[in-house]
Design a protein around this motif. Structure first.
Motif, PDB file in Angstrom:
ATOM      1  N   TRP A 167      34.835  38.175  42.846  1.00 51.30           N
ATOM      2  CA  TRP A 167      35.836  38.906  41.931  1.00 51.30           C
ATOM      3  C   TRP A 167      35.113  40.419  41.951  1.00 51.30           C
ATOM      4  CZ3 TRP A 167      31.952  35.435  40.147  1.00 51.30           C
ATOM      5  CH2 TRP A 167      31.126  36.046  39.261  1.00 51.30           C
ATOM      6  N   HIS A 197      39.560  36.034  42.530  1.00 49.80           N
ATOM      7  CA  HIS A 197      40.275  36.548  41.811  1.00 49.80           C
ATOM      8  C   HIS A 197      39.981  37.966  41.028  1.00 49.80           C
ATOM      9  CE1 HIS A 197      37.240  35.803  38.832  1.00 49.80           C
ATOM     10  NE2 HIS A 197      36.739  34.823  39.400  1.00 49.80           N
ATOM     11  N   HIS A 198      40.996  38.495  40.813  1.00 44.64           N
ATOM     12  CA  HIS A 198      40.681  40.068  40.128  1.00 44.64           C
ATOM     13  C   HIS A 198      39.867  40.918  41.035  1.00 44.64           C
ATOM     14  CE1 HIS A 198      41.256  37.687  36.252  1.00 44.64           C
ATOM     15  NE2 HIS A 198      41.929  38.626  36.077  1.00 44.64           N
ATOM     16  N   HIS A 219      44.111  34.239  42.759  1.00 45.66           N
ATOM     17  CA  HIS A 219      44.817  34.397  41.717  1.00 45.66           C
ATOM     18  C   HIS A 219      44.468  35.825  41.080  1.00 45.66           C
ATOM     19  CE1 HIS A 219      41.800  33.284  38.735  1.00 45.66           C
ATOM     20  NE2 HIS A 219      41.498  32.315  39.612  1.00 45.66           N
ATOM     21  N   ASP A 220      45.307  36.504  40.448  1.00 46.18           N
ATOM     22  CA  ASP A 220      45.141  37.868  39.730  1.00 46.18           C
ATOM     23  C   ASP A 220      44.703  38.989  40.429  1.00 46.18           C
ATOM     24  OD1 ASP A 220      45.849  36.915  36.677  1.00 46.18           O
ATOM     25  OD2 ASP A 220      44.303  35.201  37.225  1.00 46.18           O
ATOM     26  N   ASN A 221      44.556  38.843  42.046  1.00 47.99           N
ATOM     27  CA  ASN A 221      44.467  39.798  42.634  1.00 47.99           C
ATOM     28  C   ASN A 221      45.586  41.075  42.532  1.00 47.99           C
ATOM     29  OD1 ASN A 221      41.856  38.898  43.802  1.00 47.99           O
ATOM     30  ND2 ASN A 221      43.377  37.244  44.492  1.00 47.99           N
ATOM     31  N   TRP A 247      48.723  32.320  42.396  1.00 48.06           N
ATOM     32  CA  TRP A 247      49.376  32.730  41.399  1.00 48.06           C
ATOM     33  C   TRP A 247      48.952  33.996  40.872  1.00 48.06           C
ATOM     34  CZ3 TRP A 247      45.251  29.093  40.908  1.00 48.06           C
ATOM     35  CH2 TRP A 247      44.514  29.425  39.778  1.00 48.06           C
ATOM     36  N   TYR A 248      49.925  34.876  40.173  1.00 44.86           N
ATOM     37  CA  TYR A 248      49.906  36.126  39.703  1.00 44.86           C
ATOM     38  C   TYR A 248      48.956  37.159  40.433  1.00 44.86           C
ATOM     39  CZ  TYR A 248      50.693  34.009  34.885  1.00 44.86           C
ATOM     40  OH  TYR A 248      51.292  33.302  33.988  1.00 44.86           O
ATOM     41  N   ASN A 249      49.278  37.283  41.622  1.00 48.46           N
ATOM     42  CA  ASN A 249      49.047  38.349  42.718  1.00 48.46           C
ATOM     43  C   ASN A 249      49.900  39.374  42.706  1.00 48.46           C
ATOM     44  OD1 ASN A 249      45.971  36.963  43.713  1.00 48.46           O
ATOM     45  ND2 ASN A 249      47.988  35.487  44.075  1.00 48.46           N
ATOM     46  N   THR A 251      51.877  42.872  41.430  1.00 46.63           N
ATOM     47  CA  THR A 251      52.677  43.251  40.075  1.00 46.63           C
ATOM     48  C   THR A 251      54.032  42.294  40.192  1.00 46.63           C
ATOM     49  OG1 THR A 251      53.857  45.195  41.207  1.00 46.63           O
ATOM     50  CG2 THR A 251      51.436  45.502  40.294  1.00 46.63           C
ATOM     51  N   SER A 252      54.704  42.379  39.092  1.00 45.10           N
ATOM     52  CA  SER A 252      56.081  41.709  39.090  1.00 45.10           C
ATOM     53  C   SER A 252      57.067  42.250  40.062  1.00 45.10           C
ATOM     54  CB  SER A 252      56.722  41.681  37.873  1.00 45.10           C
ATOM     55  OG  SER A 252      56.741  42.871  37.249  1.00 45.10           O
ATOM     56  N   HIS A 276      55.006  35.202  41.777  1.00 43.72           N
ATOM     57  CA  HIS A 276      55.113  36.604  42.379  1.00 43.72           C
ATOM     58  C   HIS A 276      56.395  37.337  42.604  1.00 43.72           C
ATOM     59  CE1 HIS A 276      51.682  34.068  43.573  1.00 43.72           C
ATOM     60  NE2 HIS A 276      50.873  35.105  43.792  1.00 43.72           N
TER      61      HIS A 276
END
Length: 328
Positions: A167, A197-198, A219-221, A247-249, A251-252, A276
């Motif tokens: 991370w 992540h991150h 996730h979350d990258n 998941w959650y990589n 921006t929207s 995503h």
């Protein structure tokens, strides 16, 4: 009656035994070196074979490795160092394994928590020498905060990361560039059971290489989950992306789970991708055929599965896409 000559018999047996000894293989015992926050780099490599007299740094232990199949065991703690294999421009011997039956292994002691947290450098771990082969790094956590990359592999091959968490990198968690293939049946780079992540860009960026990414959480990258670009060397096996969760990589508006821009064939199987902007995207890659099988793509998001370009007839079967505005 003549008595048998035991002297002659014993002489014959001695020759037979000598012959057997000559054909017995040479046994080389793989050594294990220890590292701990309570250690000292001033101790000799022989002393570092003892759990009670470890080295202080992993790099100092790495310099002790002279035979294939040796191991570095790390005790619990936070290590403020990066790990770099010697570059091809130096005359320093490069530690390596001989095969996957005798790899160079770096791992914690009995699953103790080990964190590498360097404050300077470009990567926590950098392997940029093709002579570094059959290297297994497992069970460590890499805090790449402030560094460009968690793990960077440039031109090296037969490298495996297993159960590694990464991370904080400003770029990608793992960046593989130009790693040559081993054979059509054997991938050079294996990323197994990672937690990425991150990181600022992607969880994994693969450039001009063929890899296996499996059983990982990404996730979350900041930009995306997995990005495949460029083209691996001729004869490389397809990249395999199997049974990962992403998941959650990004921006929207712009993030993606898996993006394929490579001219190397790939197989995506059994991945679960959710939340995503674009779940999985295949860009125009010429006549190269990619296979997407049994993947699940969940919203909310703009596009579940996007196939851009019509030059190739990709194999797309048994995928599920739910909760997106469109699939293309």
């Amino acid at each position: 009656m003549r008595r048998p000559s035991f002297k002659r018999v014993s002489g014959v047996m001695g020759l037979v035994l000598a012959g057997w000894l000559m054909i017995l293989p040479t046994v080389s015992w793989a050594r294990t070196f220890y590292v701990a926050p309570t250690g000292a780099d001033e101790v000799s490599c022989v002393e570092a074979l003892n759990l009670d007299t470890p080295k202080l740094t992993i790099m100092a232990a790495l310099a002790c490795l002279t035979q294939p199949g040796e191991t570095i065991i790390i005790r619990e703690g936070v290590y403020t160092e990066s790990l770099a294999f010697p570059s091809p421009s130096t005359d320093t011997p490069v530690p390596s394994g001989r095969s996957w039956d005798a790899p160079l292994t770096i791992q914690p002691y009995e699953d103790e928590p080990v964190v590498l947290r360097p404050t300077v450098g470009d990567a926590v771990i950098h392997v940029a020498n093709p002579d570094a082969q059959f290297v297994l790094i497992k069970g460590v956590a890499l805090d790449a905060t402030g560094l460009a990359t968690g793990v960077r592999i440039d031109g090296a091959h037969q490298i495996r990361l297993s159960k590694v968490s990464i991370w904080g990198a400003t770029g990608s968690g793992v960046h593989v560039a130009g790693s040559p293939h081993a054979s059509a049946e054997n991938h050079s780079i294996l990323l197994d059971d990672l937690d990425l992540h991150h990181n600022g860009h992607d969880g994994v960026t693969v450039e001009n290489a063929s890899v296996v990414i499996q059983a990982s959480q990404i996730h979350d990258n900041g930009r995306g989950g997995i990005l495949l670009t460029g083209q691996a060397s001729d004869g490389s096996p397809p990249t395999r992306i199997w049974k990962n969760r992403l998941w959650y990589n990004g921006t929207s508006e712009q993030g993606w789970g898996i993006q394929i821009q490579t001219h190397t064939p790939s197989v995506l199987y059994g991945n679960v991708v959710w939340q995503h902007a674009t779940g999985i995207a295949i860009h125009e890659t010429g006549p190269i055929v990619h296979r997407l099988l049994n993947n699940t793509i969940l919203g909310p998001g703009t596009t579940g599965l996007a196939v851009l370009g019509v030059a190739a007839k990709h194999e797309i079967q048994n995928n599920i896409s739910v909760g997106h505005q469109t699939n293309s």
